[in-house]
Design a protein around this motif. Structure first.
Motif, mmCIF file in Angstrom:
data_model
loop_
_atom_site.group_PDB
_atom_site.id
_atom_site.type_symbol
_atom_site.label_atom_id
_atom_site.label_comp_id
_atom_site.label_asym_id
_atom_site.label_seq_id
_atom_site.Cartn_x
_atom_site.Cartn_y
_atom_site.Cartn_z
ATOM 1 N N ARG A 278 7.893 -11.748 1.417
ATOM 2 C CA ARG A 278 8.408 -12.026 2.751
ATOM 3 C C ARG A 278 9.926 -11.885 2.785
ATOM 4 O O ARG A 278 10.501 -11.326 3.725
ATOM 5 N N GLU A 281 10.798 -8.248 2.700
ATOM 6 C CA GLU A 281 10.558 -7.614 3.993
ATOM 7 C C GLU A 281 11.637 -8.002 4.995
ATOM 8 O O GLU A 281 12.122 -7.160 5.769
ATOM 9 N N GLU A 282 12.031 -9.290 4.983
ATOM 10 C CA GLU A 282 13.101 -9.731 5.880
ATOM 11 C C GLU A 282 14.408 -9.017 5.547
ATOM 12 O O GLU A 282 15.178 -8.653 6.434
ATOM 13 N N SER A 283 14.642 -8.816 4.241
ATOM 14 C CA SER A 283 15.858 -8.106 3.825
ATOM 15 C C SER A 283 15.831 -6.660 4.308
ATOM 16 O O SER A 283 16.831 -6.144 4.808
ATOM 17 N N THR A 285 14.149 -5.510 6.849
ATOM 18 C CA THR A 285 14.297 -5.519 8.301
ATOM 19 C C THR A 285 15.751 -5.686 8.699
ATOM 20 O O THR A 285 16.255 -5.016 9.601
ATOM 21 N N ALA A 286 16.438 -6.596 8.003
ATOM 22 C CA ALA A 286 17.852 -6.832 8.302
ATOM 23 C C ALA A 286 18.685 -5.578 8.032
ATOM 24 O O ALA A 286 19.578 -5.226 8.802
#
Length: 359
Positions: A278, A281-283, A285-286
């Motif tokens: 997670r 994935e957040e990284s 996306t950022a």
């Protein structure tokens, strides 16, 4: 009555230390460390490995000391006995040990997580069956001193005769060896292979039972039954084997408690992996959002620069037109003045020339 068992797990060191120190399973006073801080045990053990350059191979050893549910012992007493056990066990001398007593089940039990590398010598811990038996003997002696019951071979906690396990015959051994070599079929080996595979994947008892069922193996696991029974049908015949028999065949620890511990570790590892995925994935996306924002900004900046460039060119063009217009308007007047000056100059020259001639 306390039993000492070795738990086999492939979970990372951080996962096992996080699992045994969970707040819902233990309390601060039931968490201790031999030669390490229990709150930082995982990091300190890794530092020891890094210091001696021994990060590969077996990362730790995991043991459990369990008391029978009918044993009248408080968790605090079990923890003191566990610390006494660790301090007197010569096998742990020079090794960091995390000690955590759990009371989240009907029976009190203590986990021992032992670093595989000695902090004093840098040598790796070597274990064999004799060492495990020595640990069991020490545990029994400490239980006797504390006035607790002791395991008696062939007897249950209540003193009744325990059902004997029939040792396998030479024919059985030979057949299993042939099955391992692919020279014979063995439903026992099929169950053993599936069990070893799925215990490493399952995150709960139900998950394990479902995986075995999908492989065609029925698992009879009931809380009020001592053994787990595995069933499979071969050639129209129902074949059954207990977990205790499989332990003897393959020399593996697959008791109910051992399997439950492995499932809990697998679940904790999966949670950690999911959290890592997670975060990744957040990284990503950022990063993508940052890239899009940067590109939009570049486009806006380029548009602004283009507008400035066009406006500058238009201004220069207007100025050029105005300059040419002013130049064109002033040219006849300048030409007239220039012509008049030329005529005057010629007149003067002519006048001077005539004057000289008359003299």
């Amino acid at each position: 009555m306390a039993t000492i068992k070795s738990v086999t797990s492939q979970a990372p060191l951080s996962t096992i230390t996080n699992y045994v120190t969970k707040s819902e399973k233990t309390e601060e006073k039931l968490l201790s460390g031999k030669d390490c801080n229990p709150e930082l045990a995982g990091k300190q053990m890794m530092n020891t490995k890094k210091f001696y350059g021994k990060l590969g191979g077996t990362q730790y050893y995991h043991f459990v000391q369990s008391f029978h549910a009918a044993e009248k012992i408080k968790p605090e007493e079990a923890h003191r006995l566990a610390m006494d056990f660790v301090s007197k066990c010569p096998i742990f001398d020079g090794f960091e040990v995390l000690v955590a007593t759990h009371k989240d089940r009907k029976h009190v039990h203590t986990h021992f997580v032992v670093n595989s590398v000695s902090y004093s010598t840098g040598k790796k811990l070597q274990m064999n069956k004799r060492d495990l038996q020595a640990m069991k003997n020490l545990s029994d002696n400490l239980c006797r001193v504390a006035g607790l019951s002791v395991c008696v071979k062939g007897k249950t906690f209540e003193g009744q005769d325990r059902e004997n396990v029939v040792a396998y015959k030479k024919e059985t051994y030979r057949h299993l060896k042939k099955a391992e070599e692919g020279k014979a079929d063995s439903w026992v080996r099929d169950i053993g292979v599936a069990l070893i595979k799925f215990q490493a994947e399952a995150t709960s008892r139900k998950h394990f039972v479902d995986l075995m069922q999908a492989a065609g193996i029925t698992v009879d696991w009931q809380d009020n039954h001592k053994y787990i029974v595995f069933e499979v049908t071969r050639s129209g015949k129902l074949c059954r084997v207990r977990n205790s028999r499989l332990e003897r065949y393959y020399n593996i620890e697959i008791s109910k408690e051992a399997l439950e511990n492995v499932f809990a570790l697998n679940a904790a590892r999966r949670i950690a992996e999911t959290a890592g995925e997670r975060a990744a994935e957040e990284s990503r996306t950022a990063i993508n959002q940052s890239t899009v924002t940067r590109r939009n900004t570049e486009v806006e900046n380029q548009s602004a620069e283009q507008r400035v460039y066009v406006a500058r060119n238009e201004r220069r063009n207007r100025e050029d037109v105005q300059q040419r217009s002013r130049t064109a308007q002033s040219r006849p007047a300048r030409q007239s003045v220039s012509n008049q000056a030329t005529r005057n100059s010629r007149s003067k020259i002519h006048s001077r020339g005539n004057s000289g001639y008359e003299r």
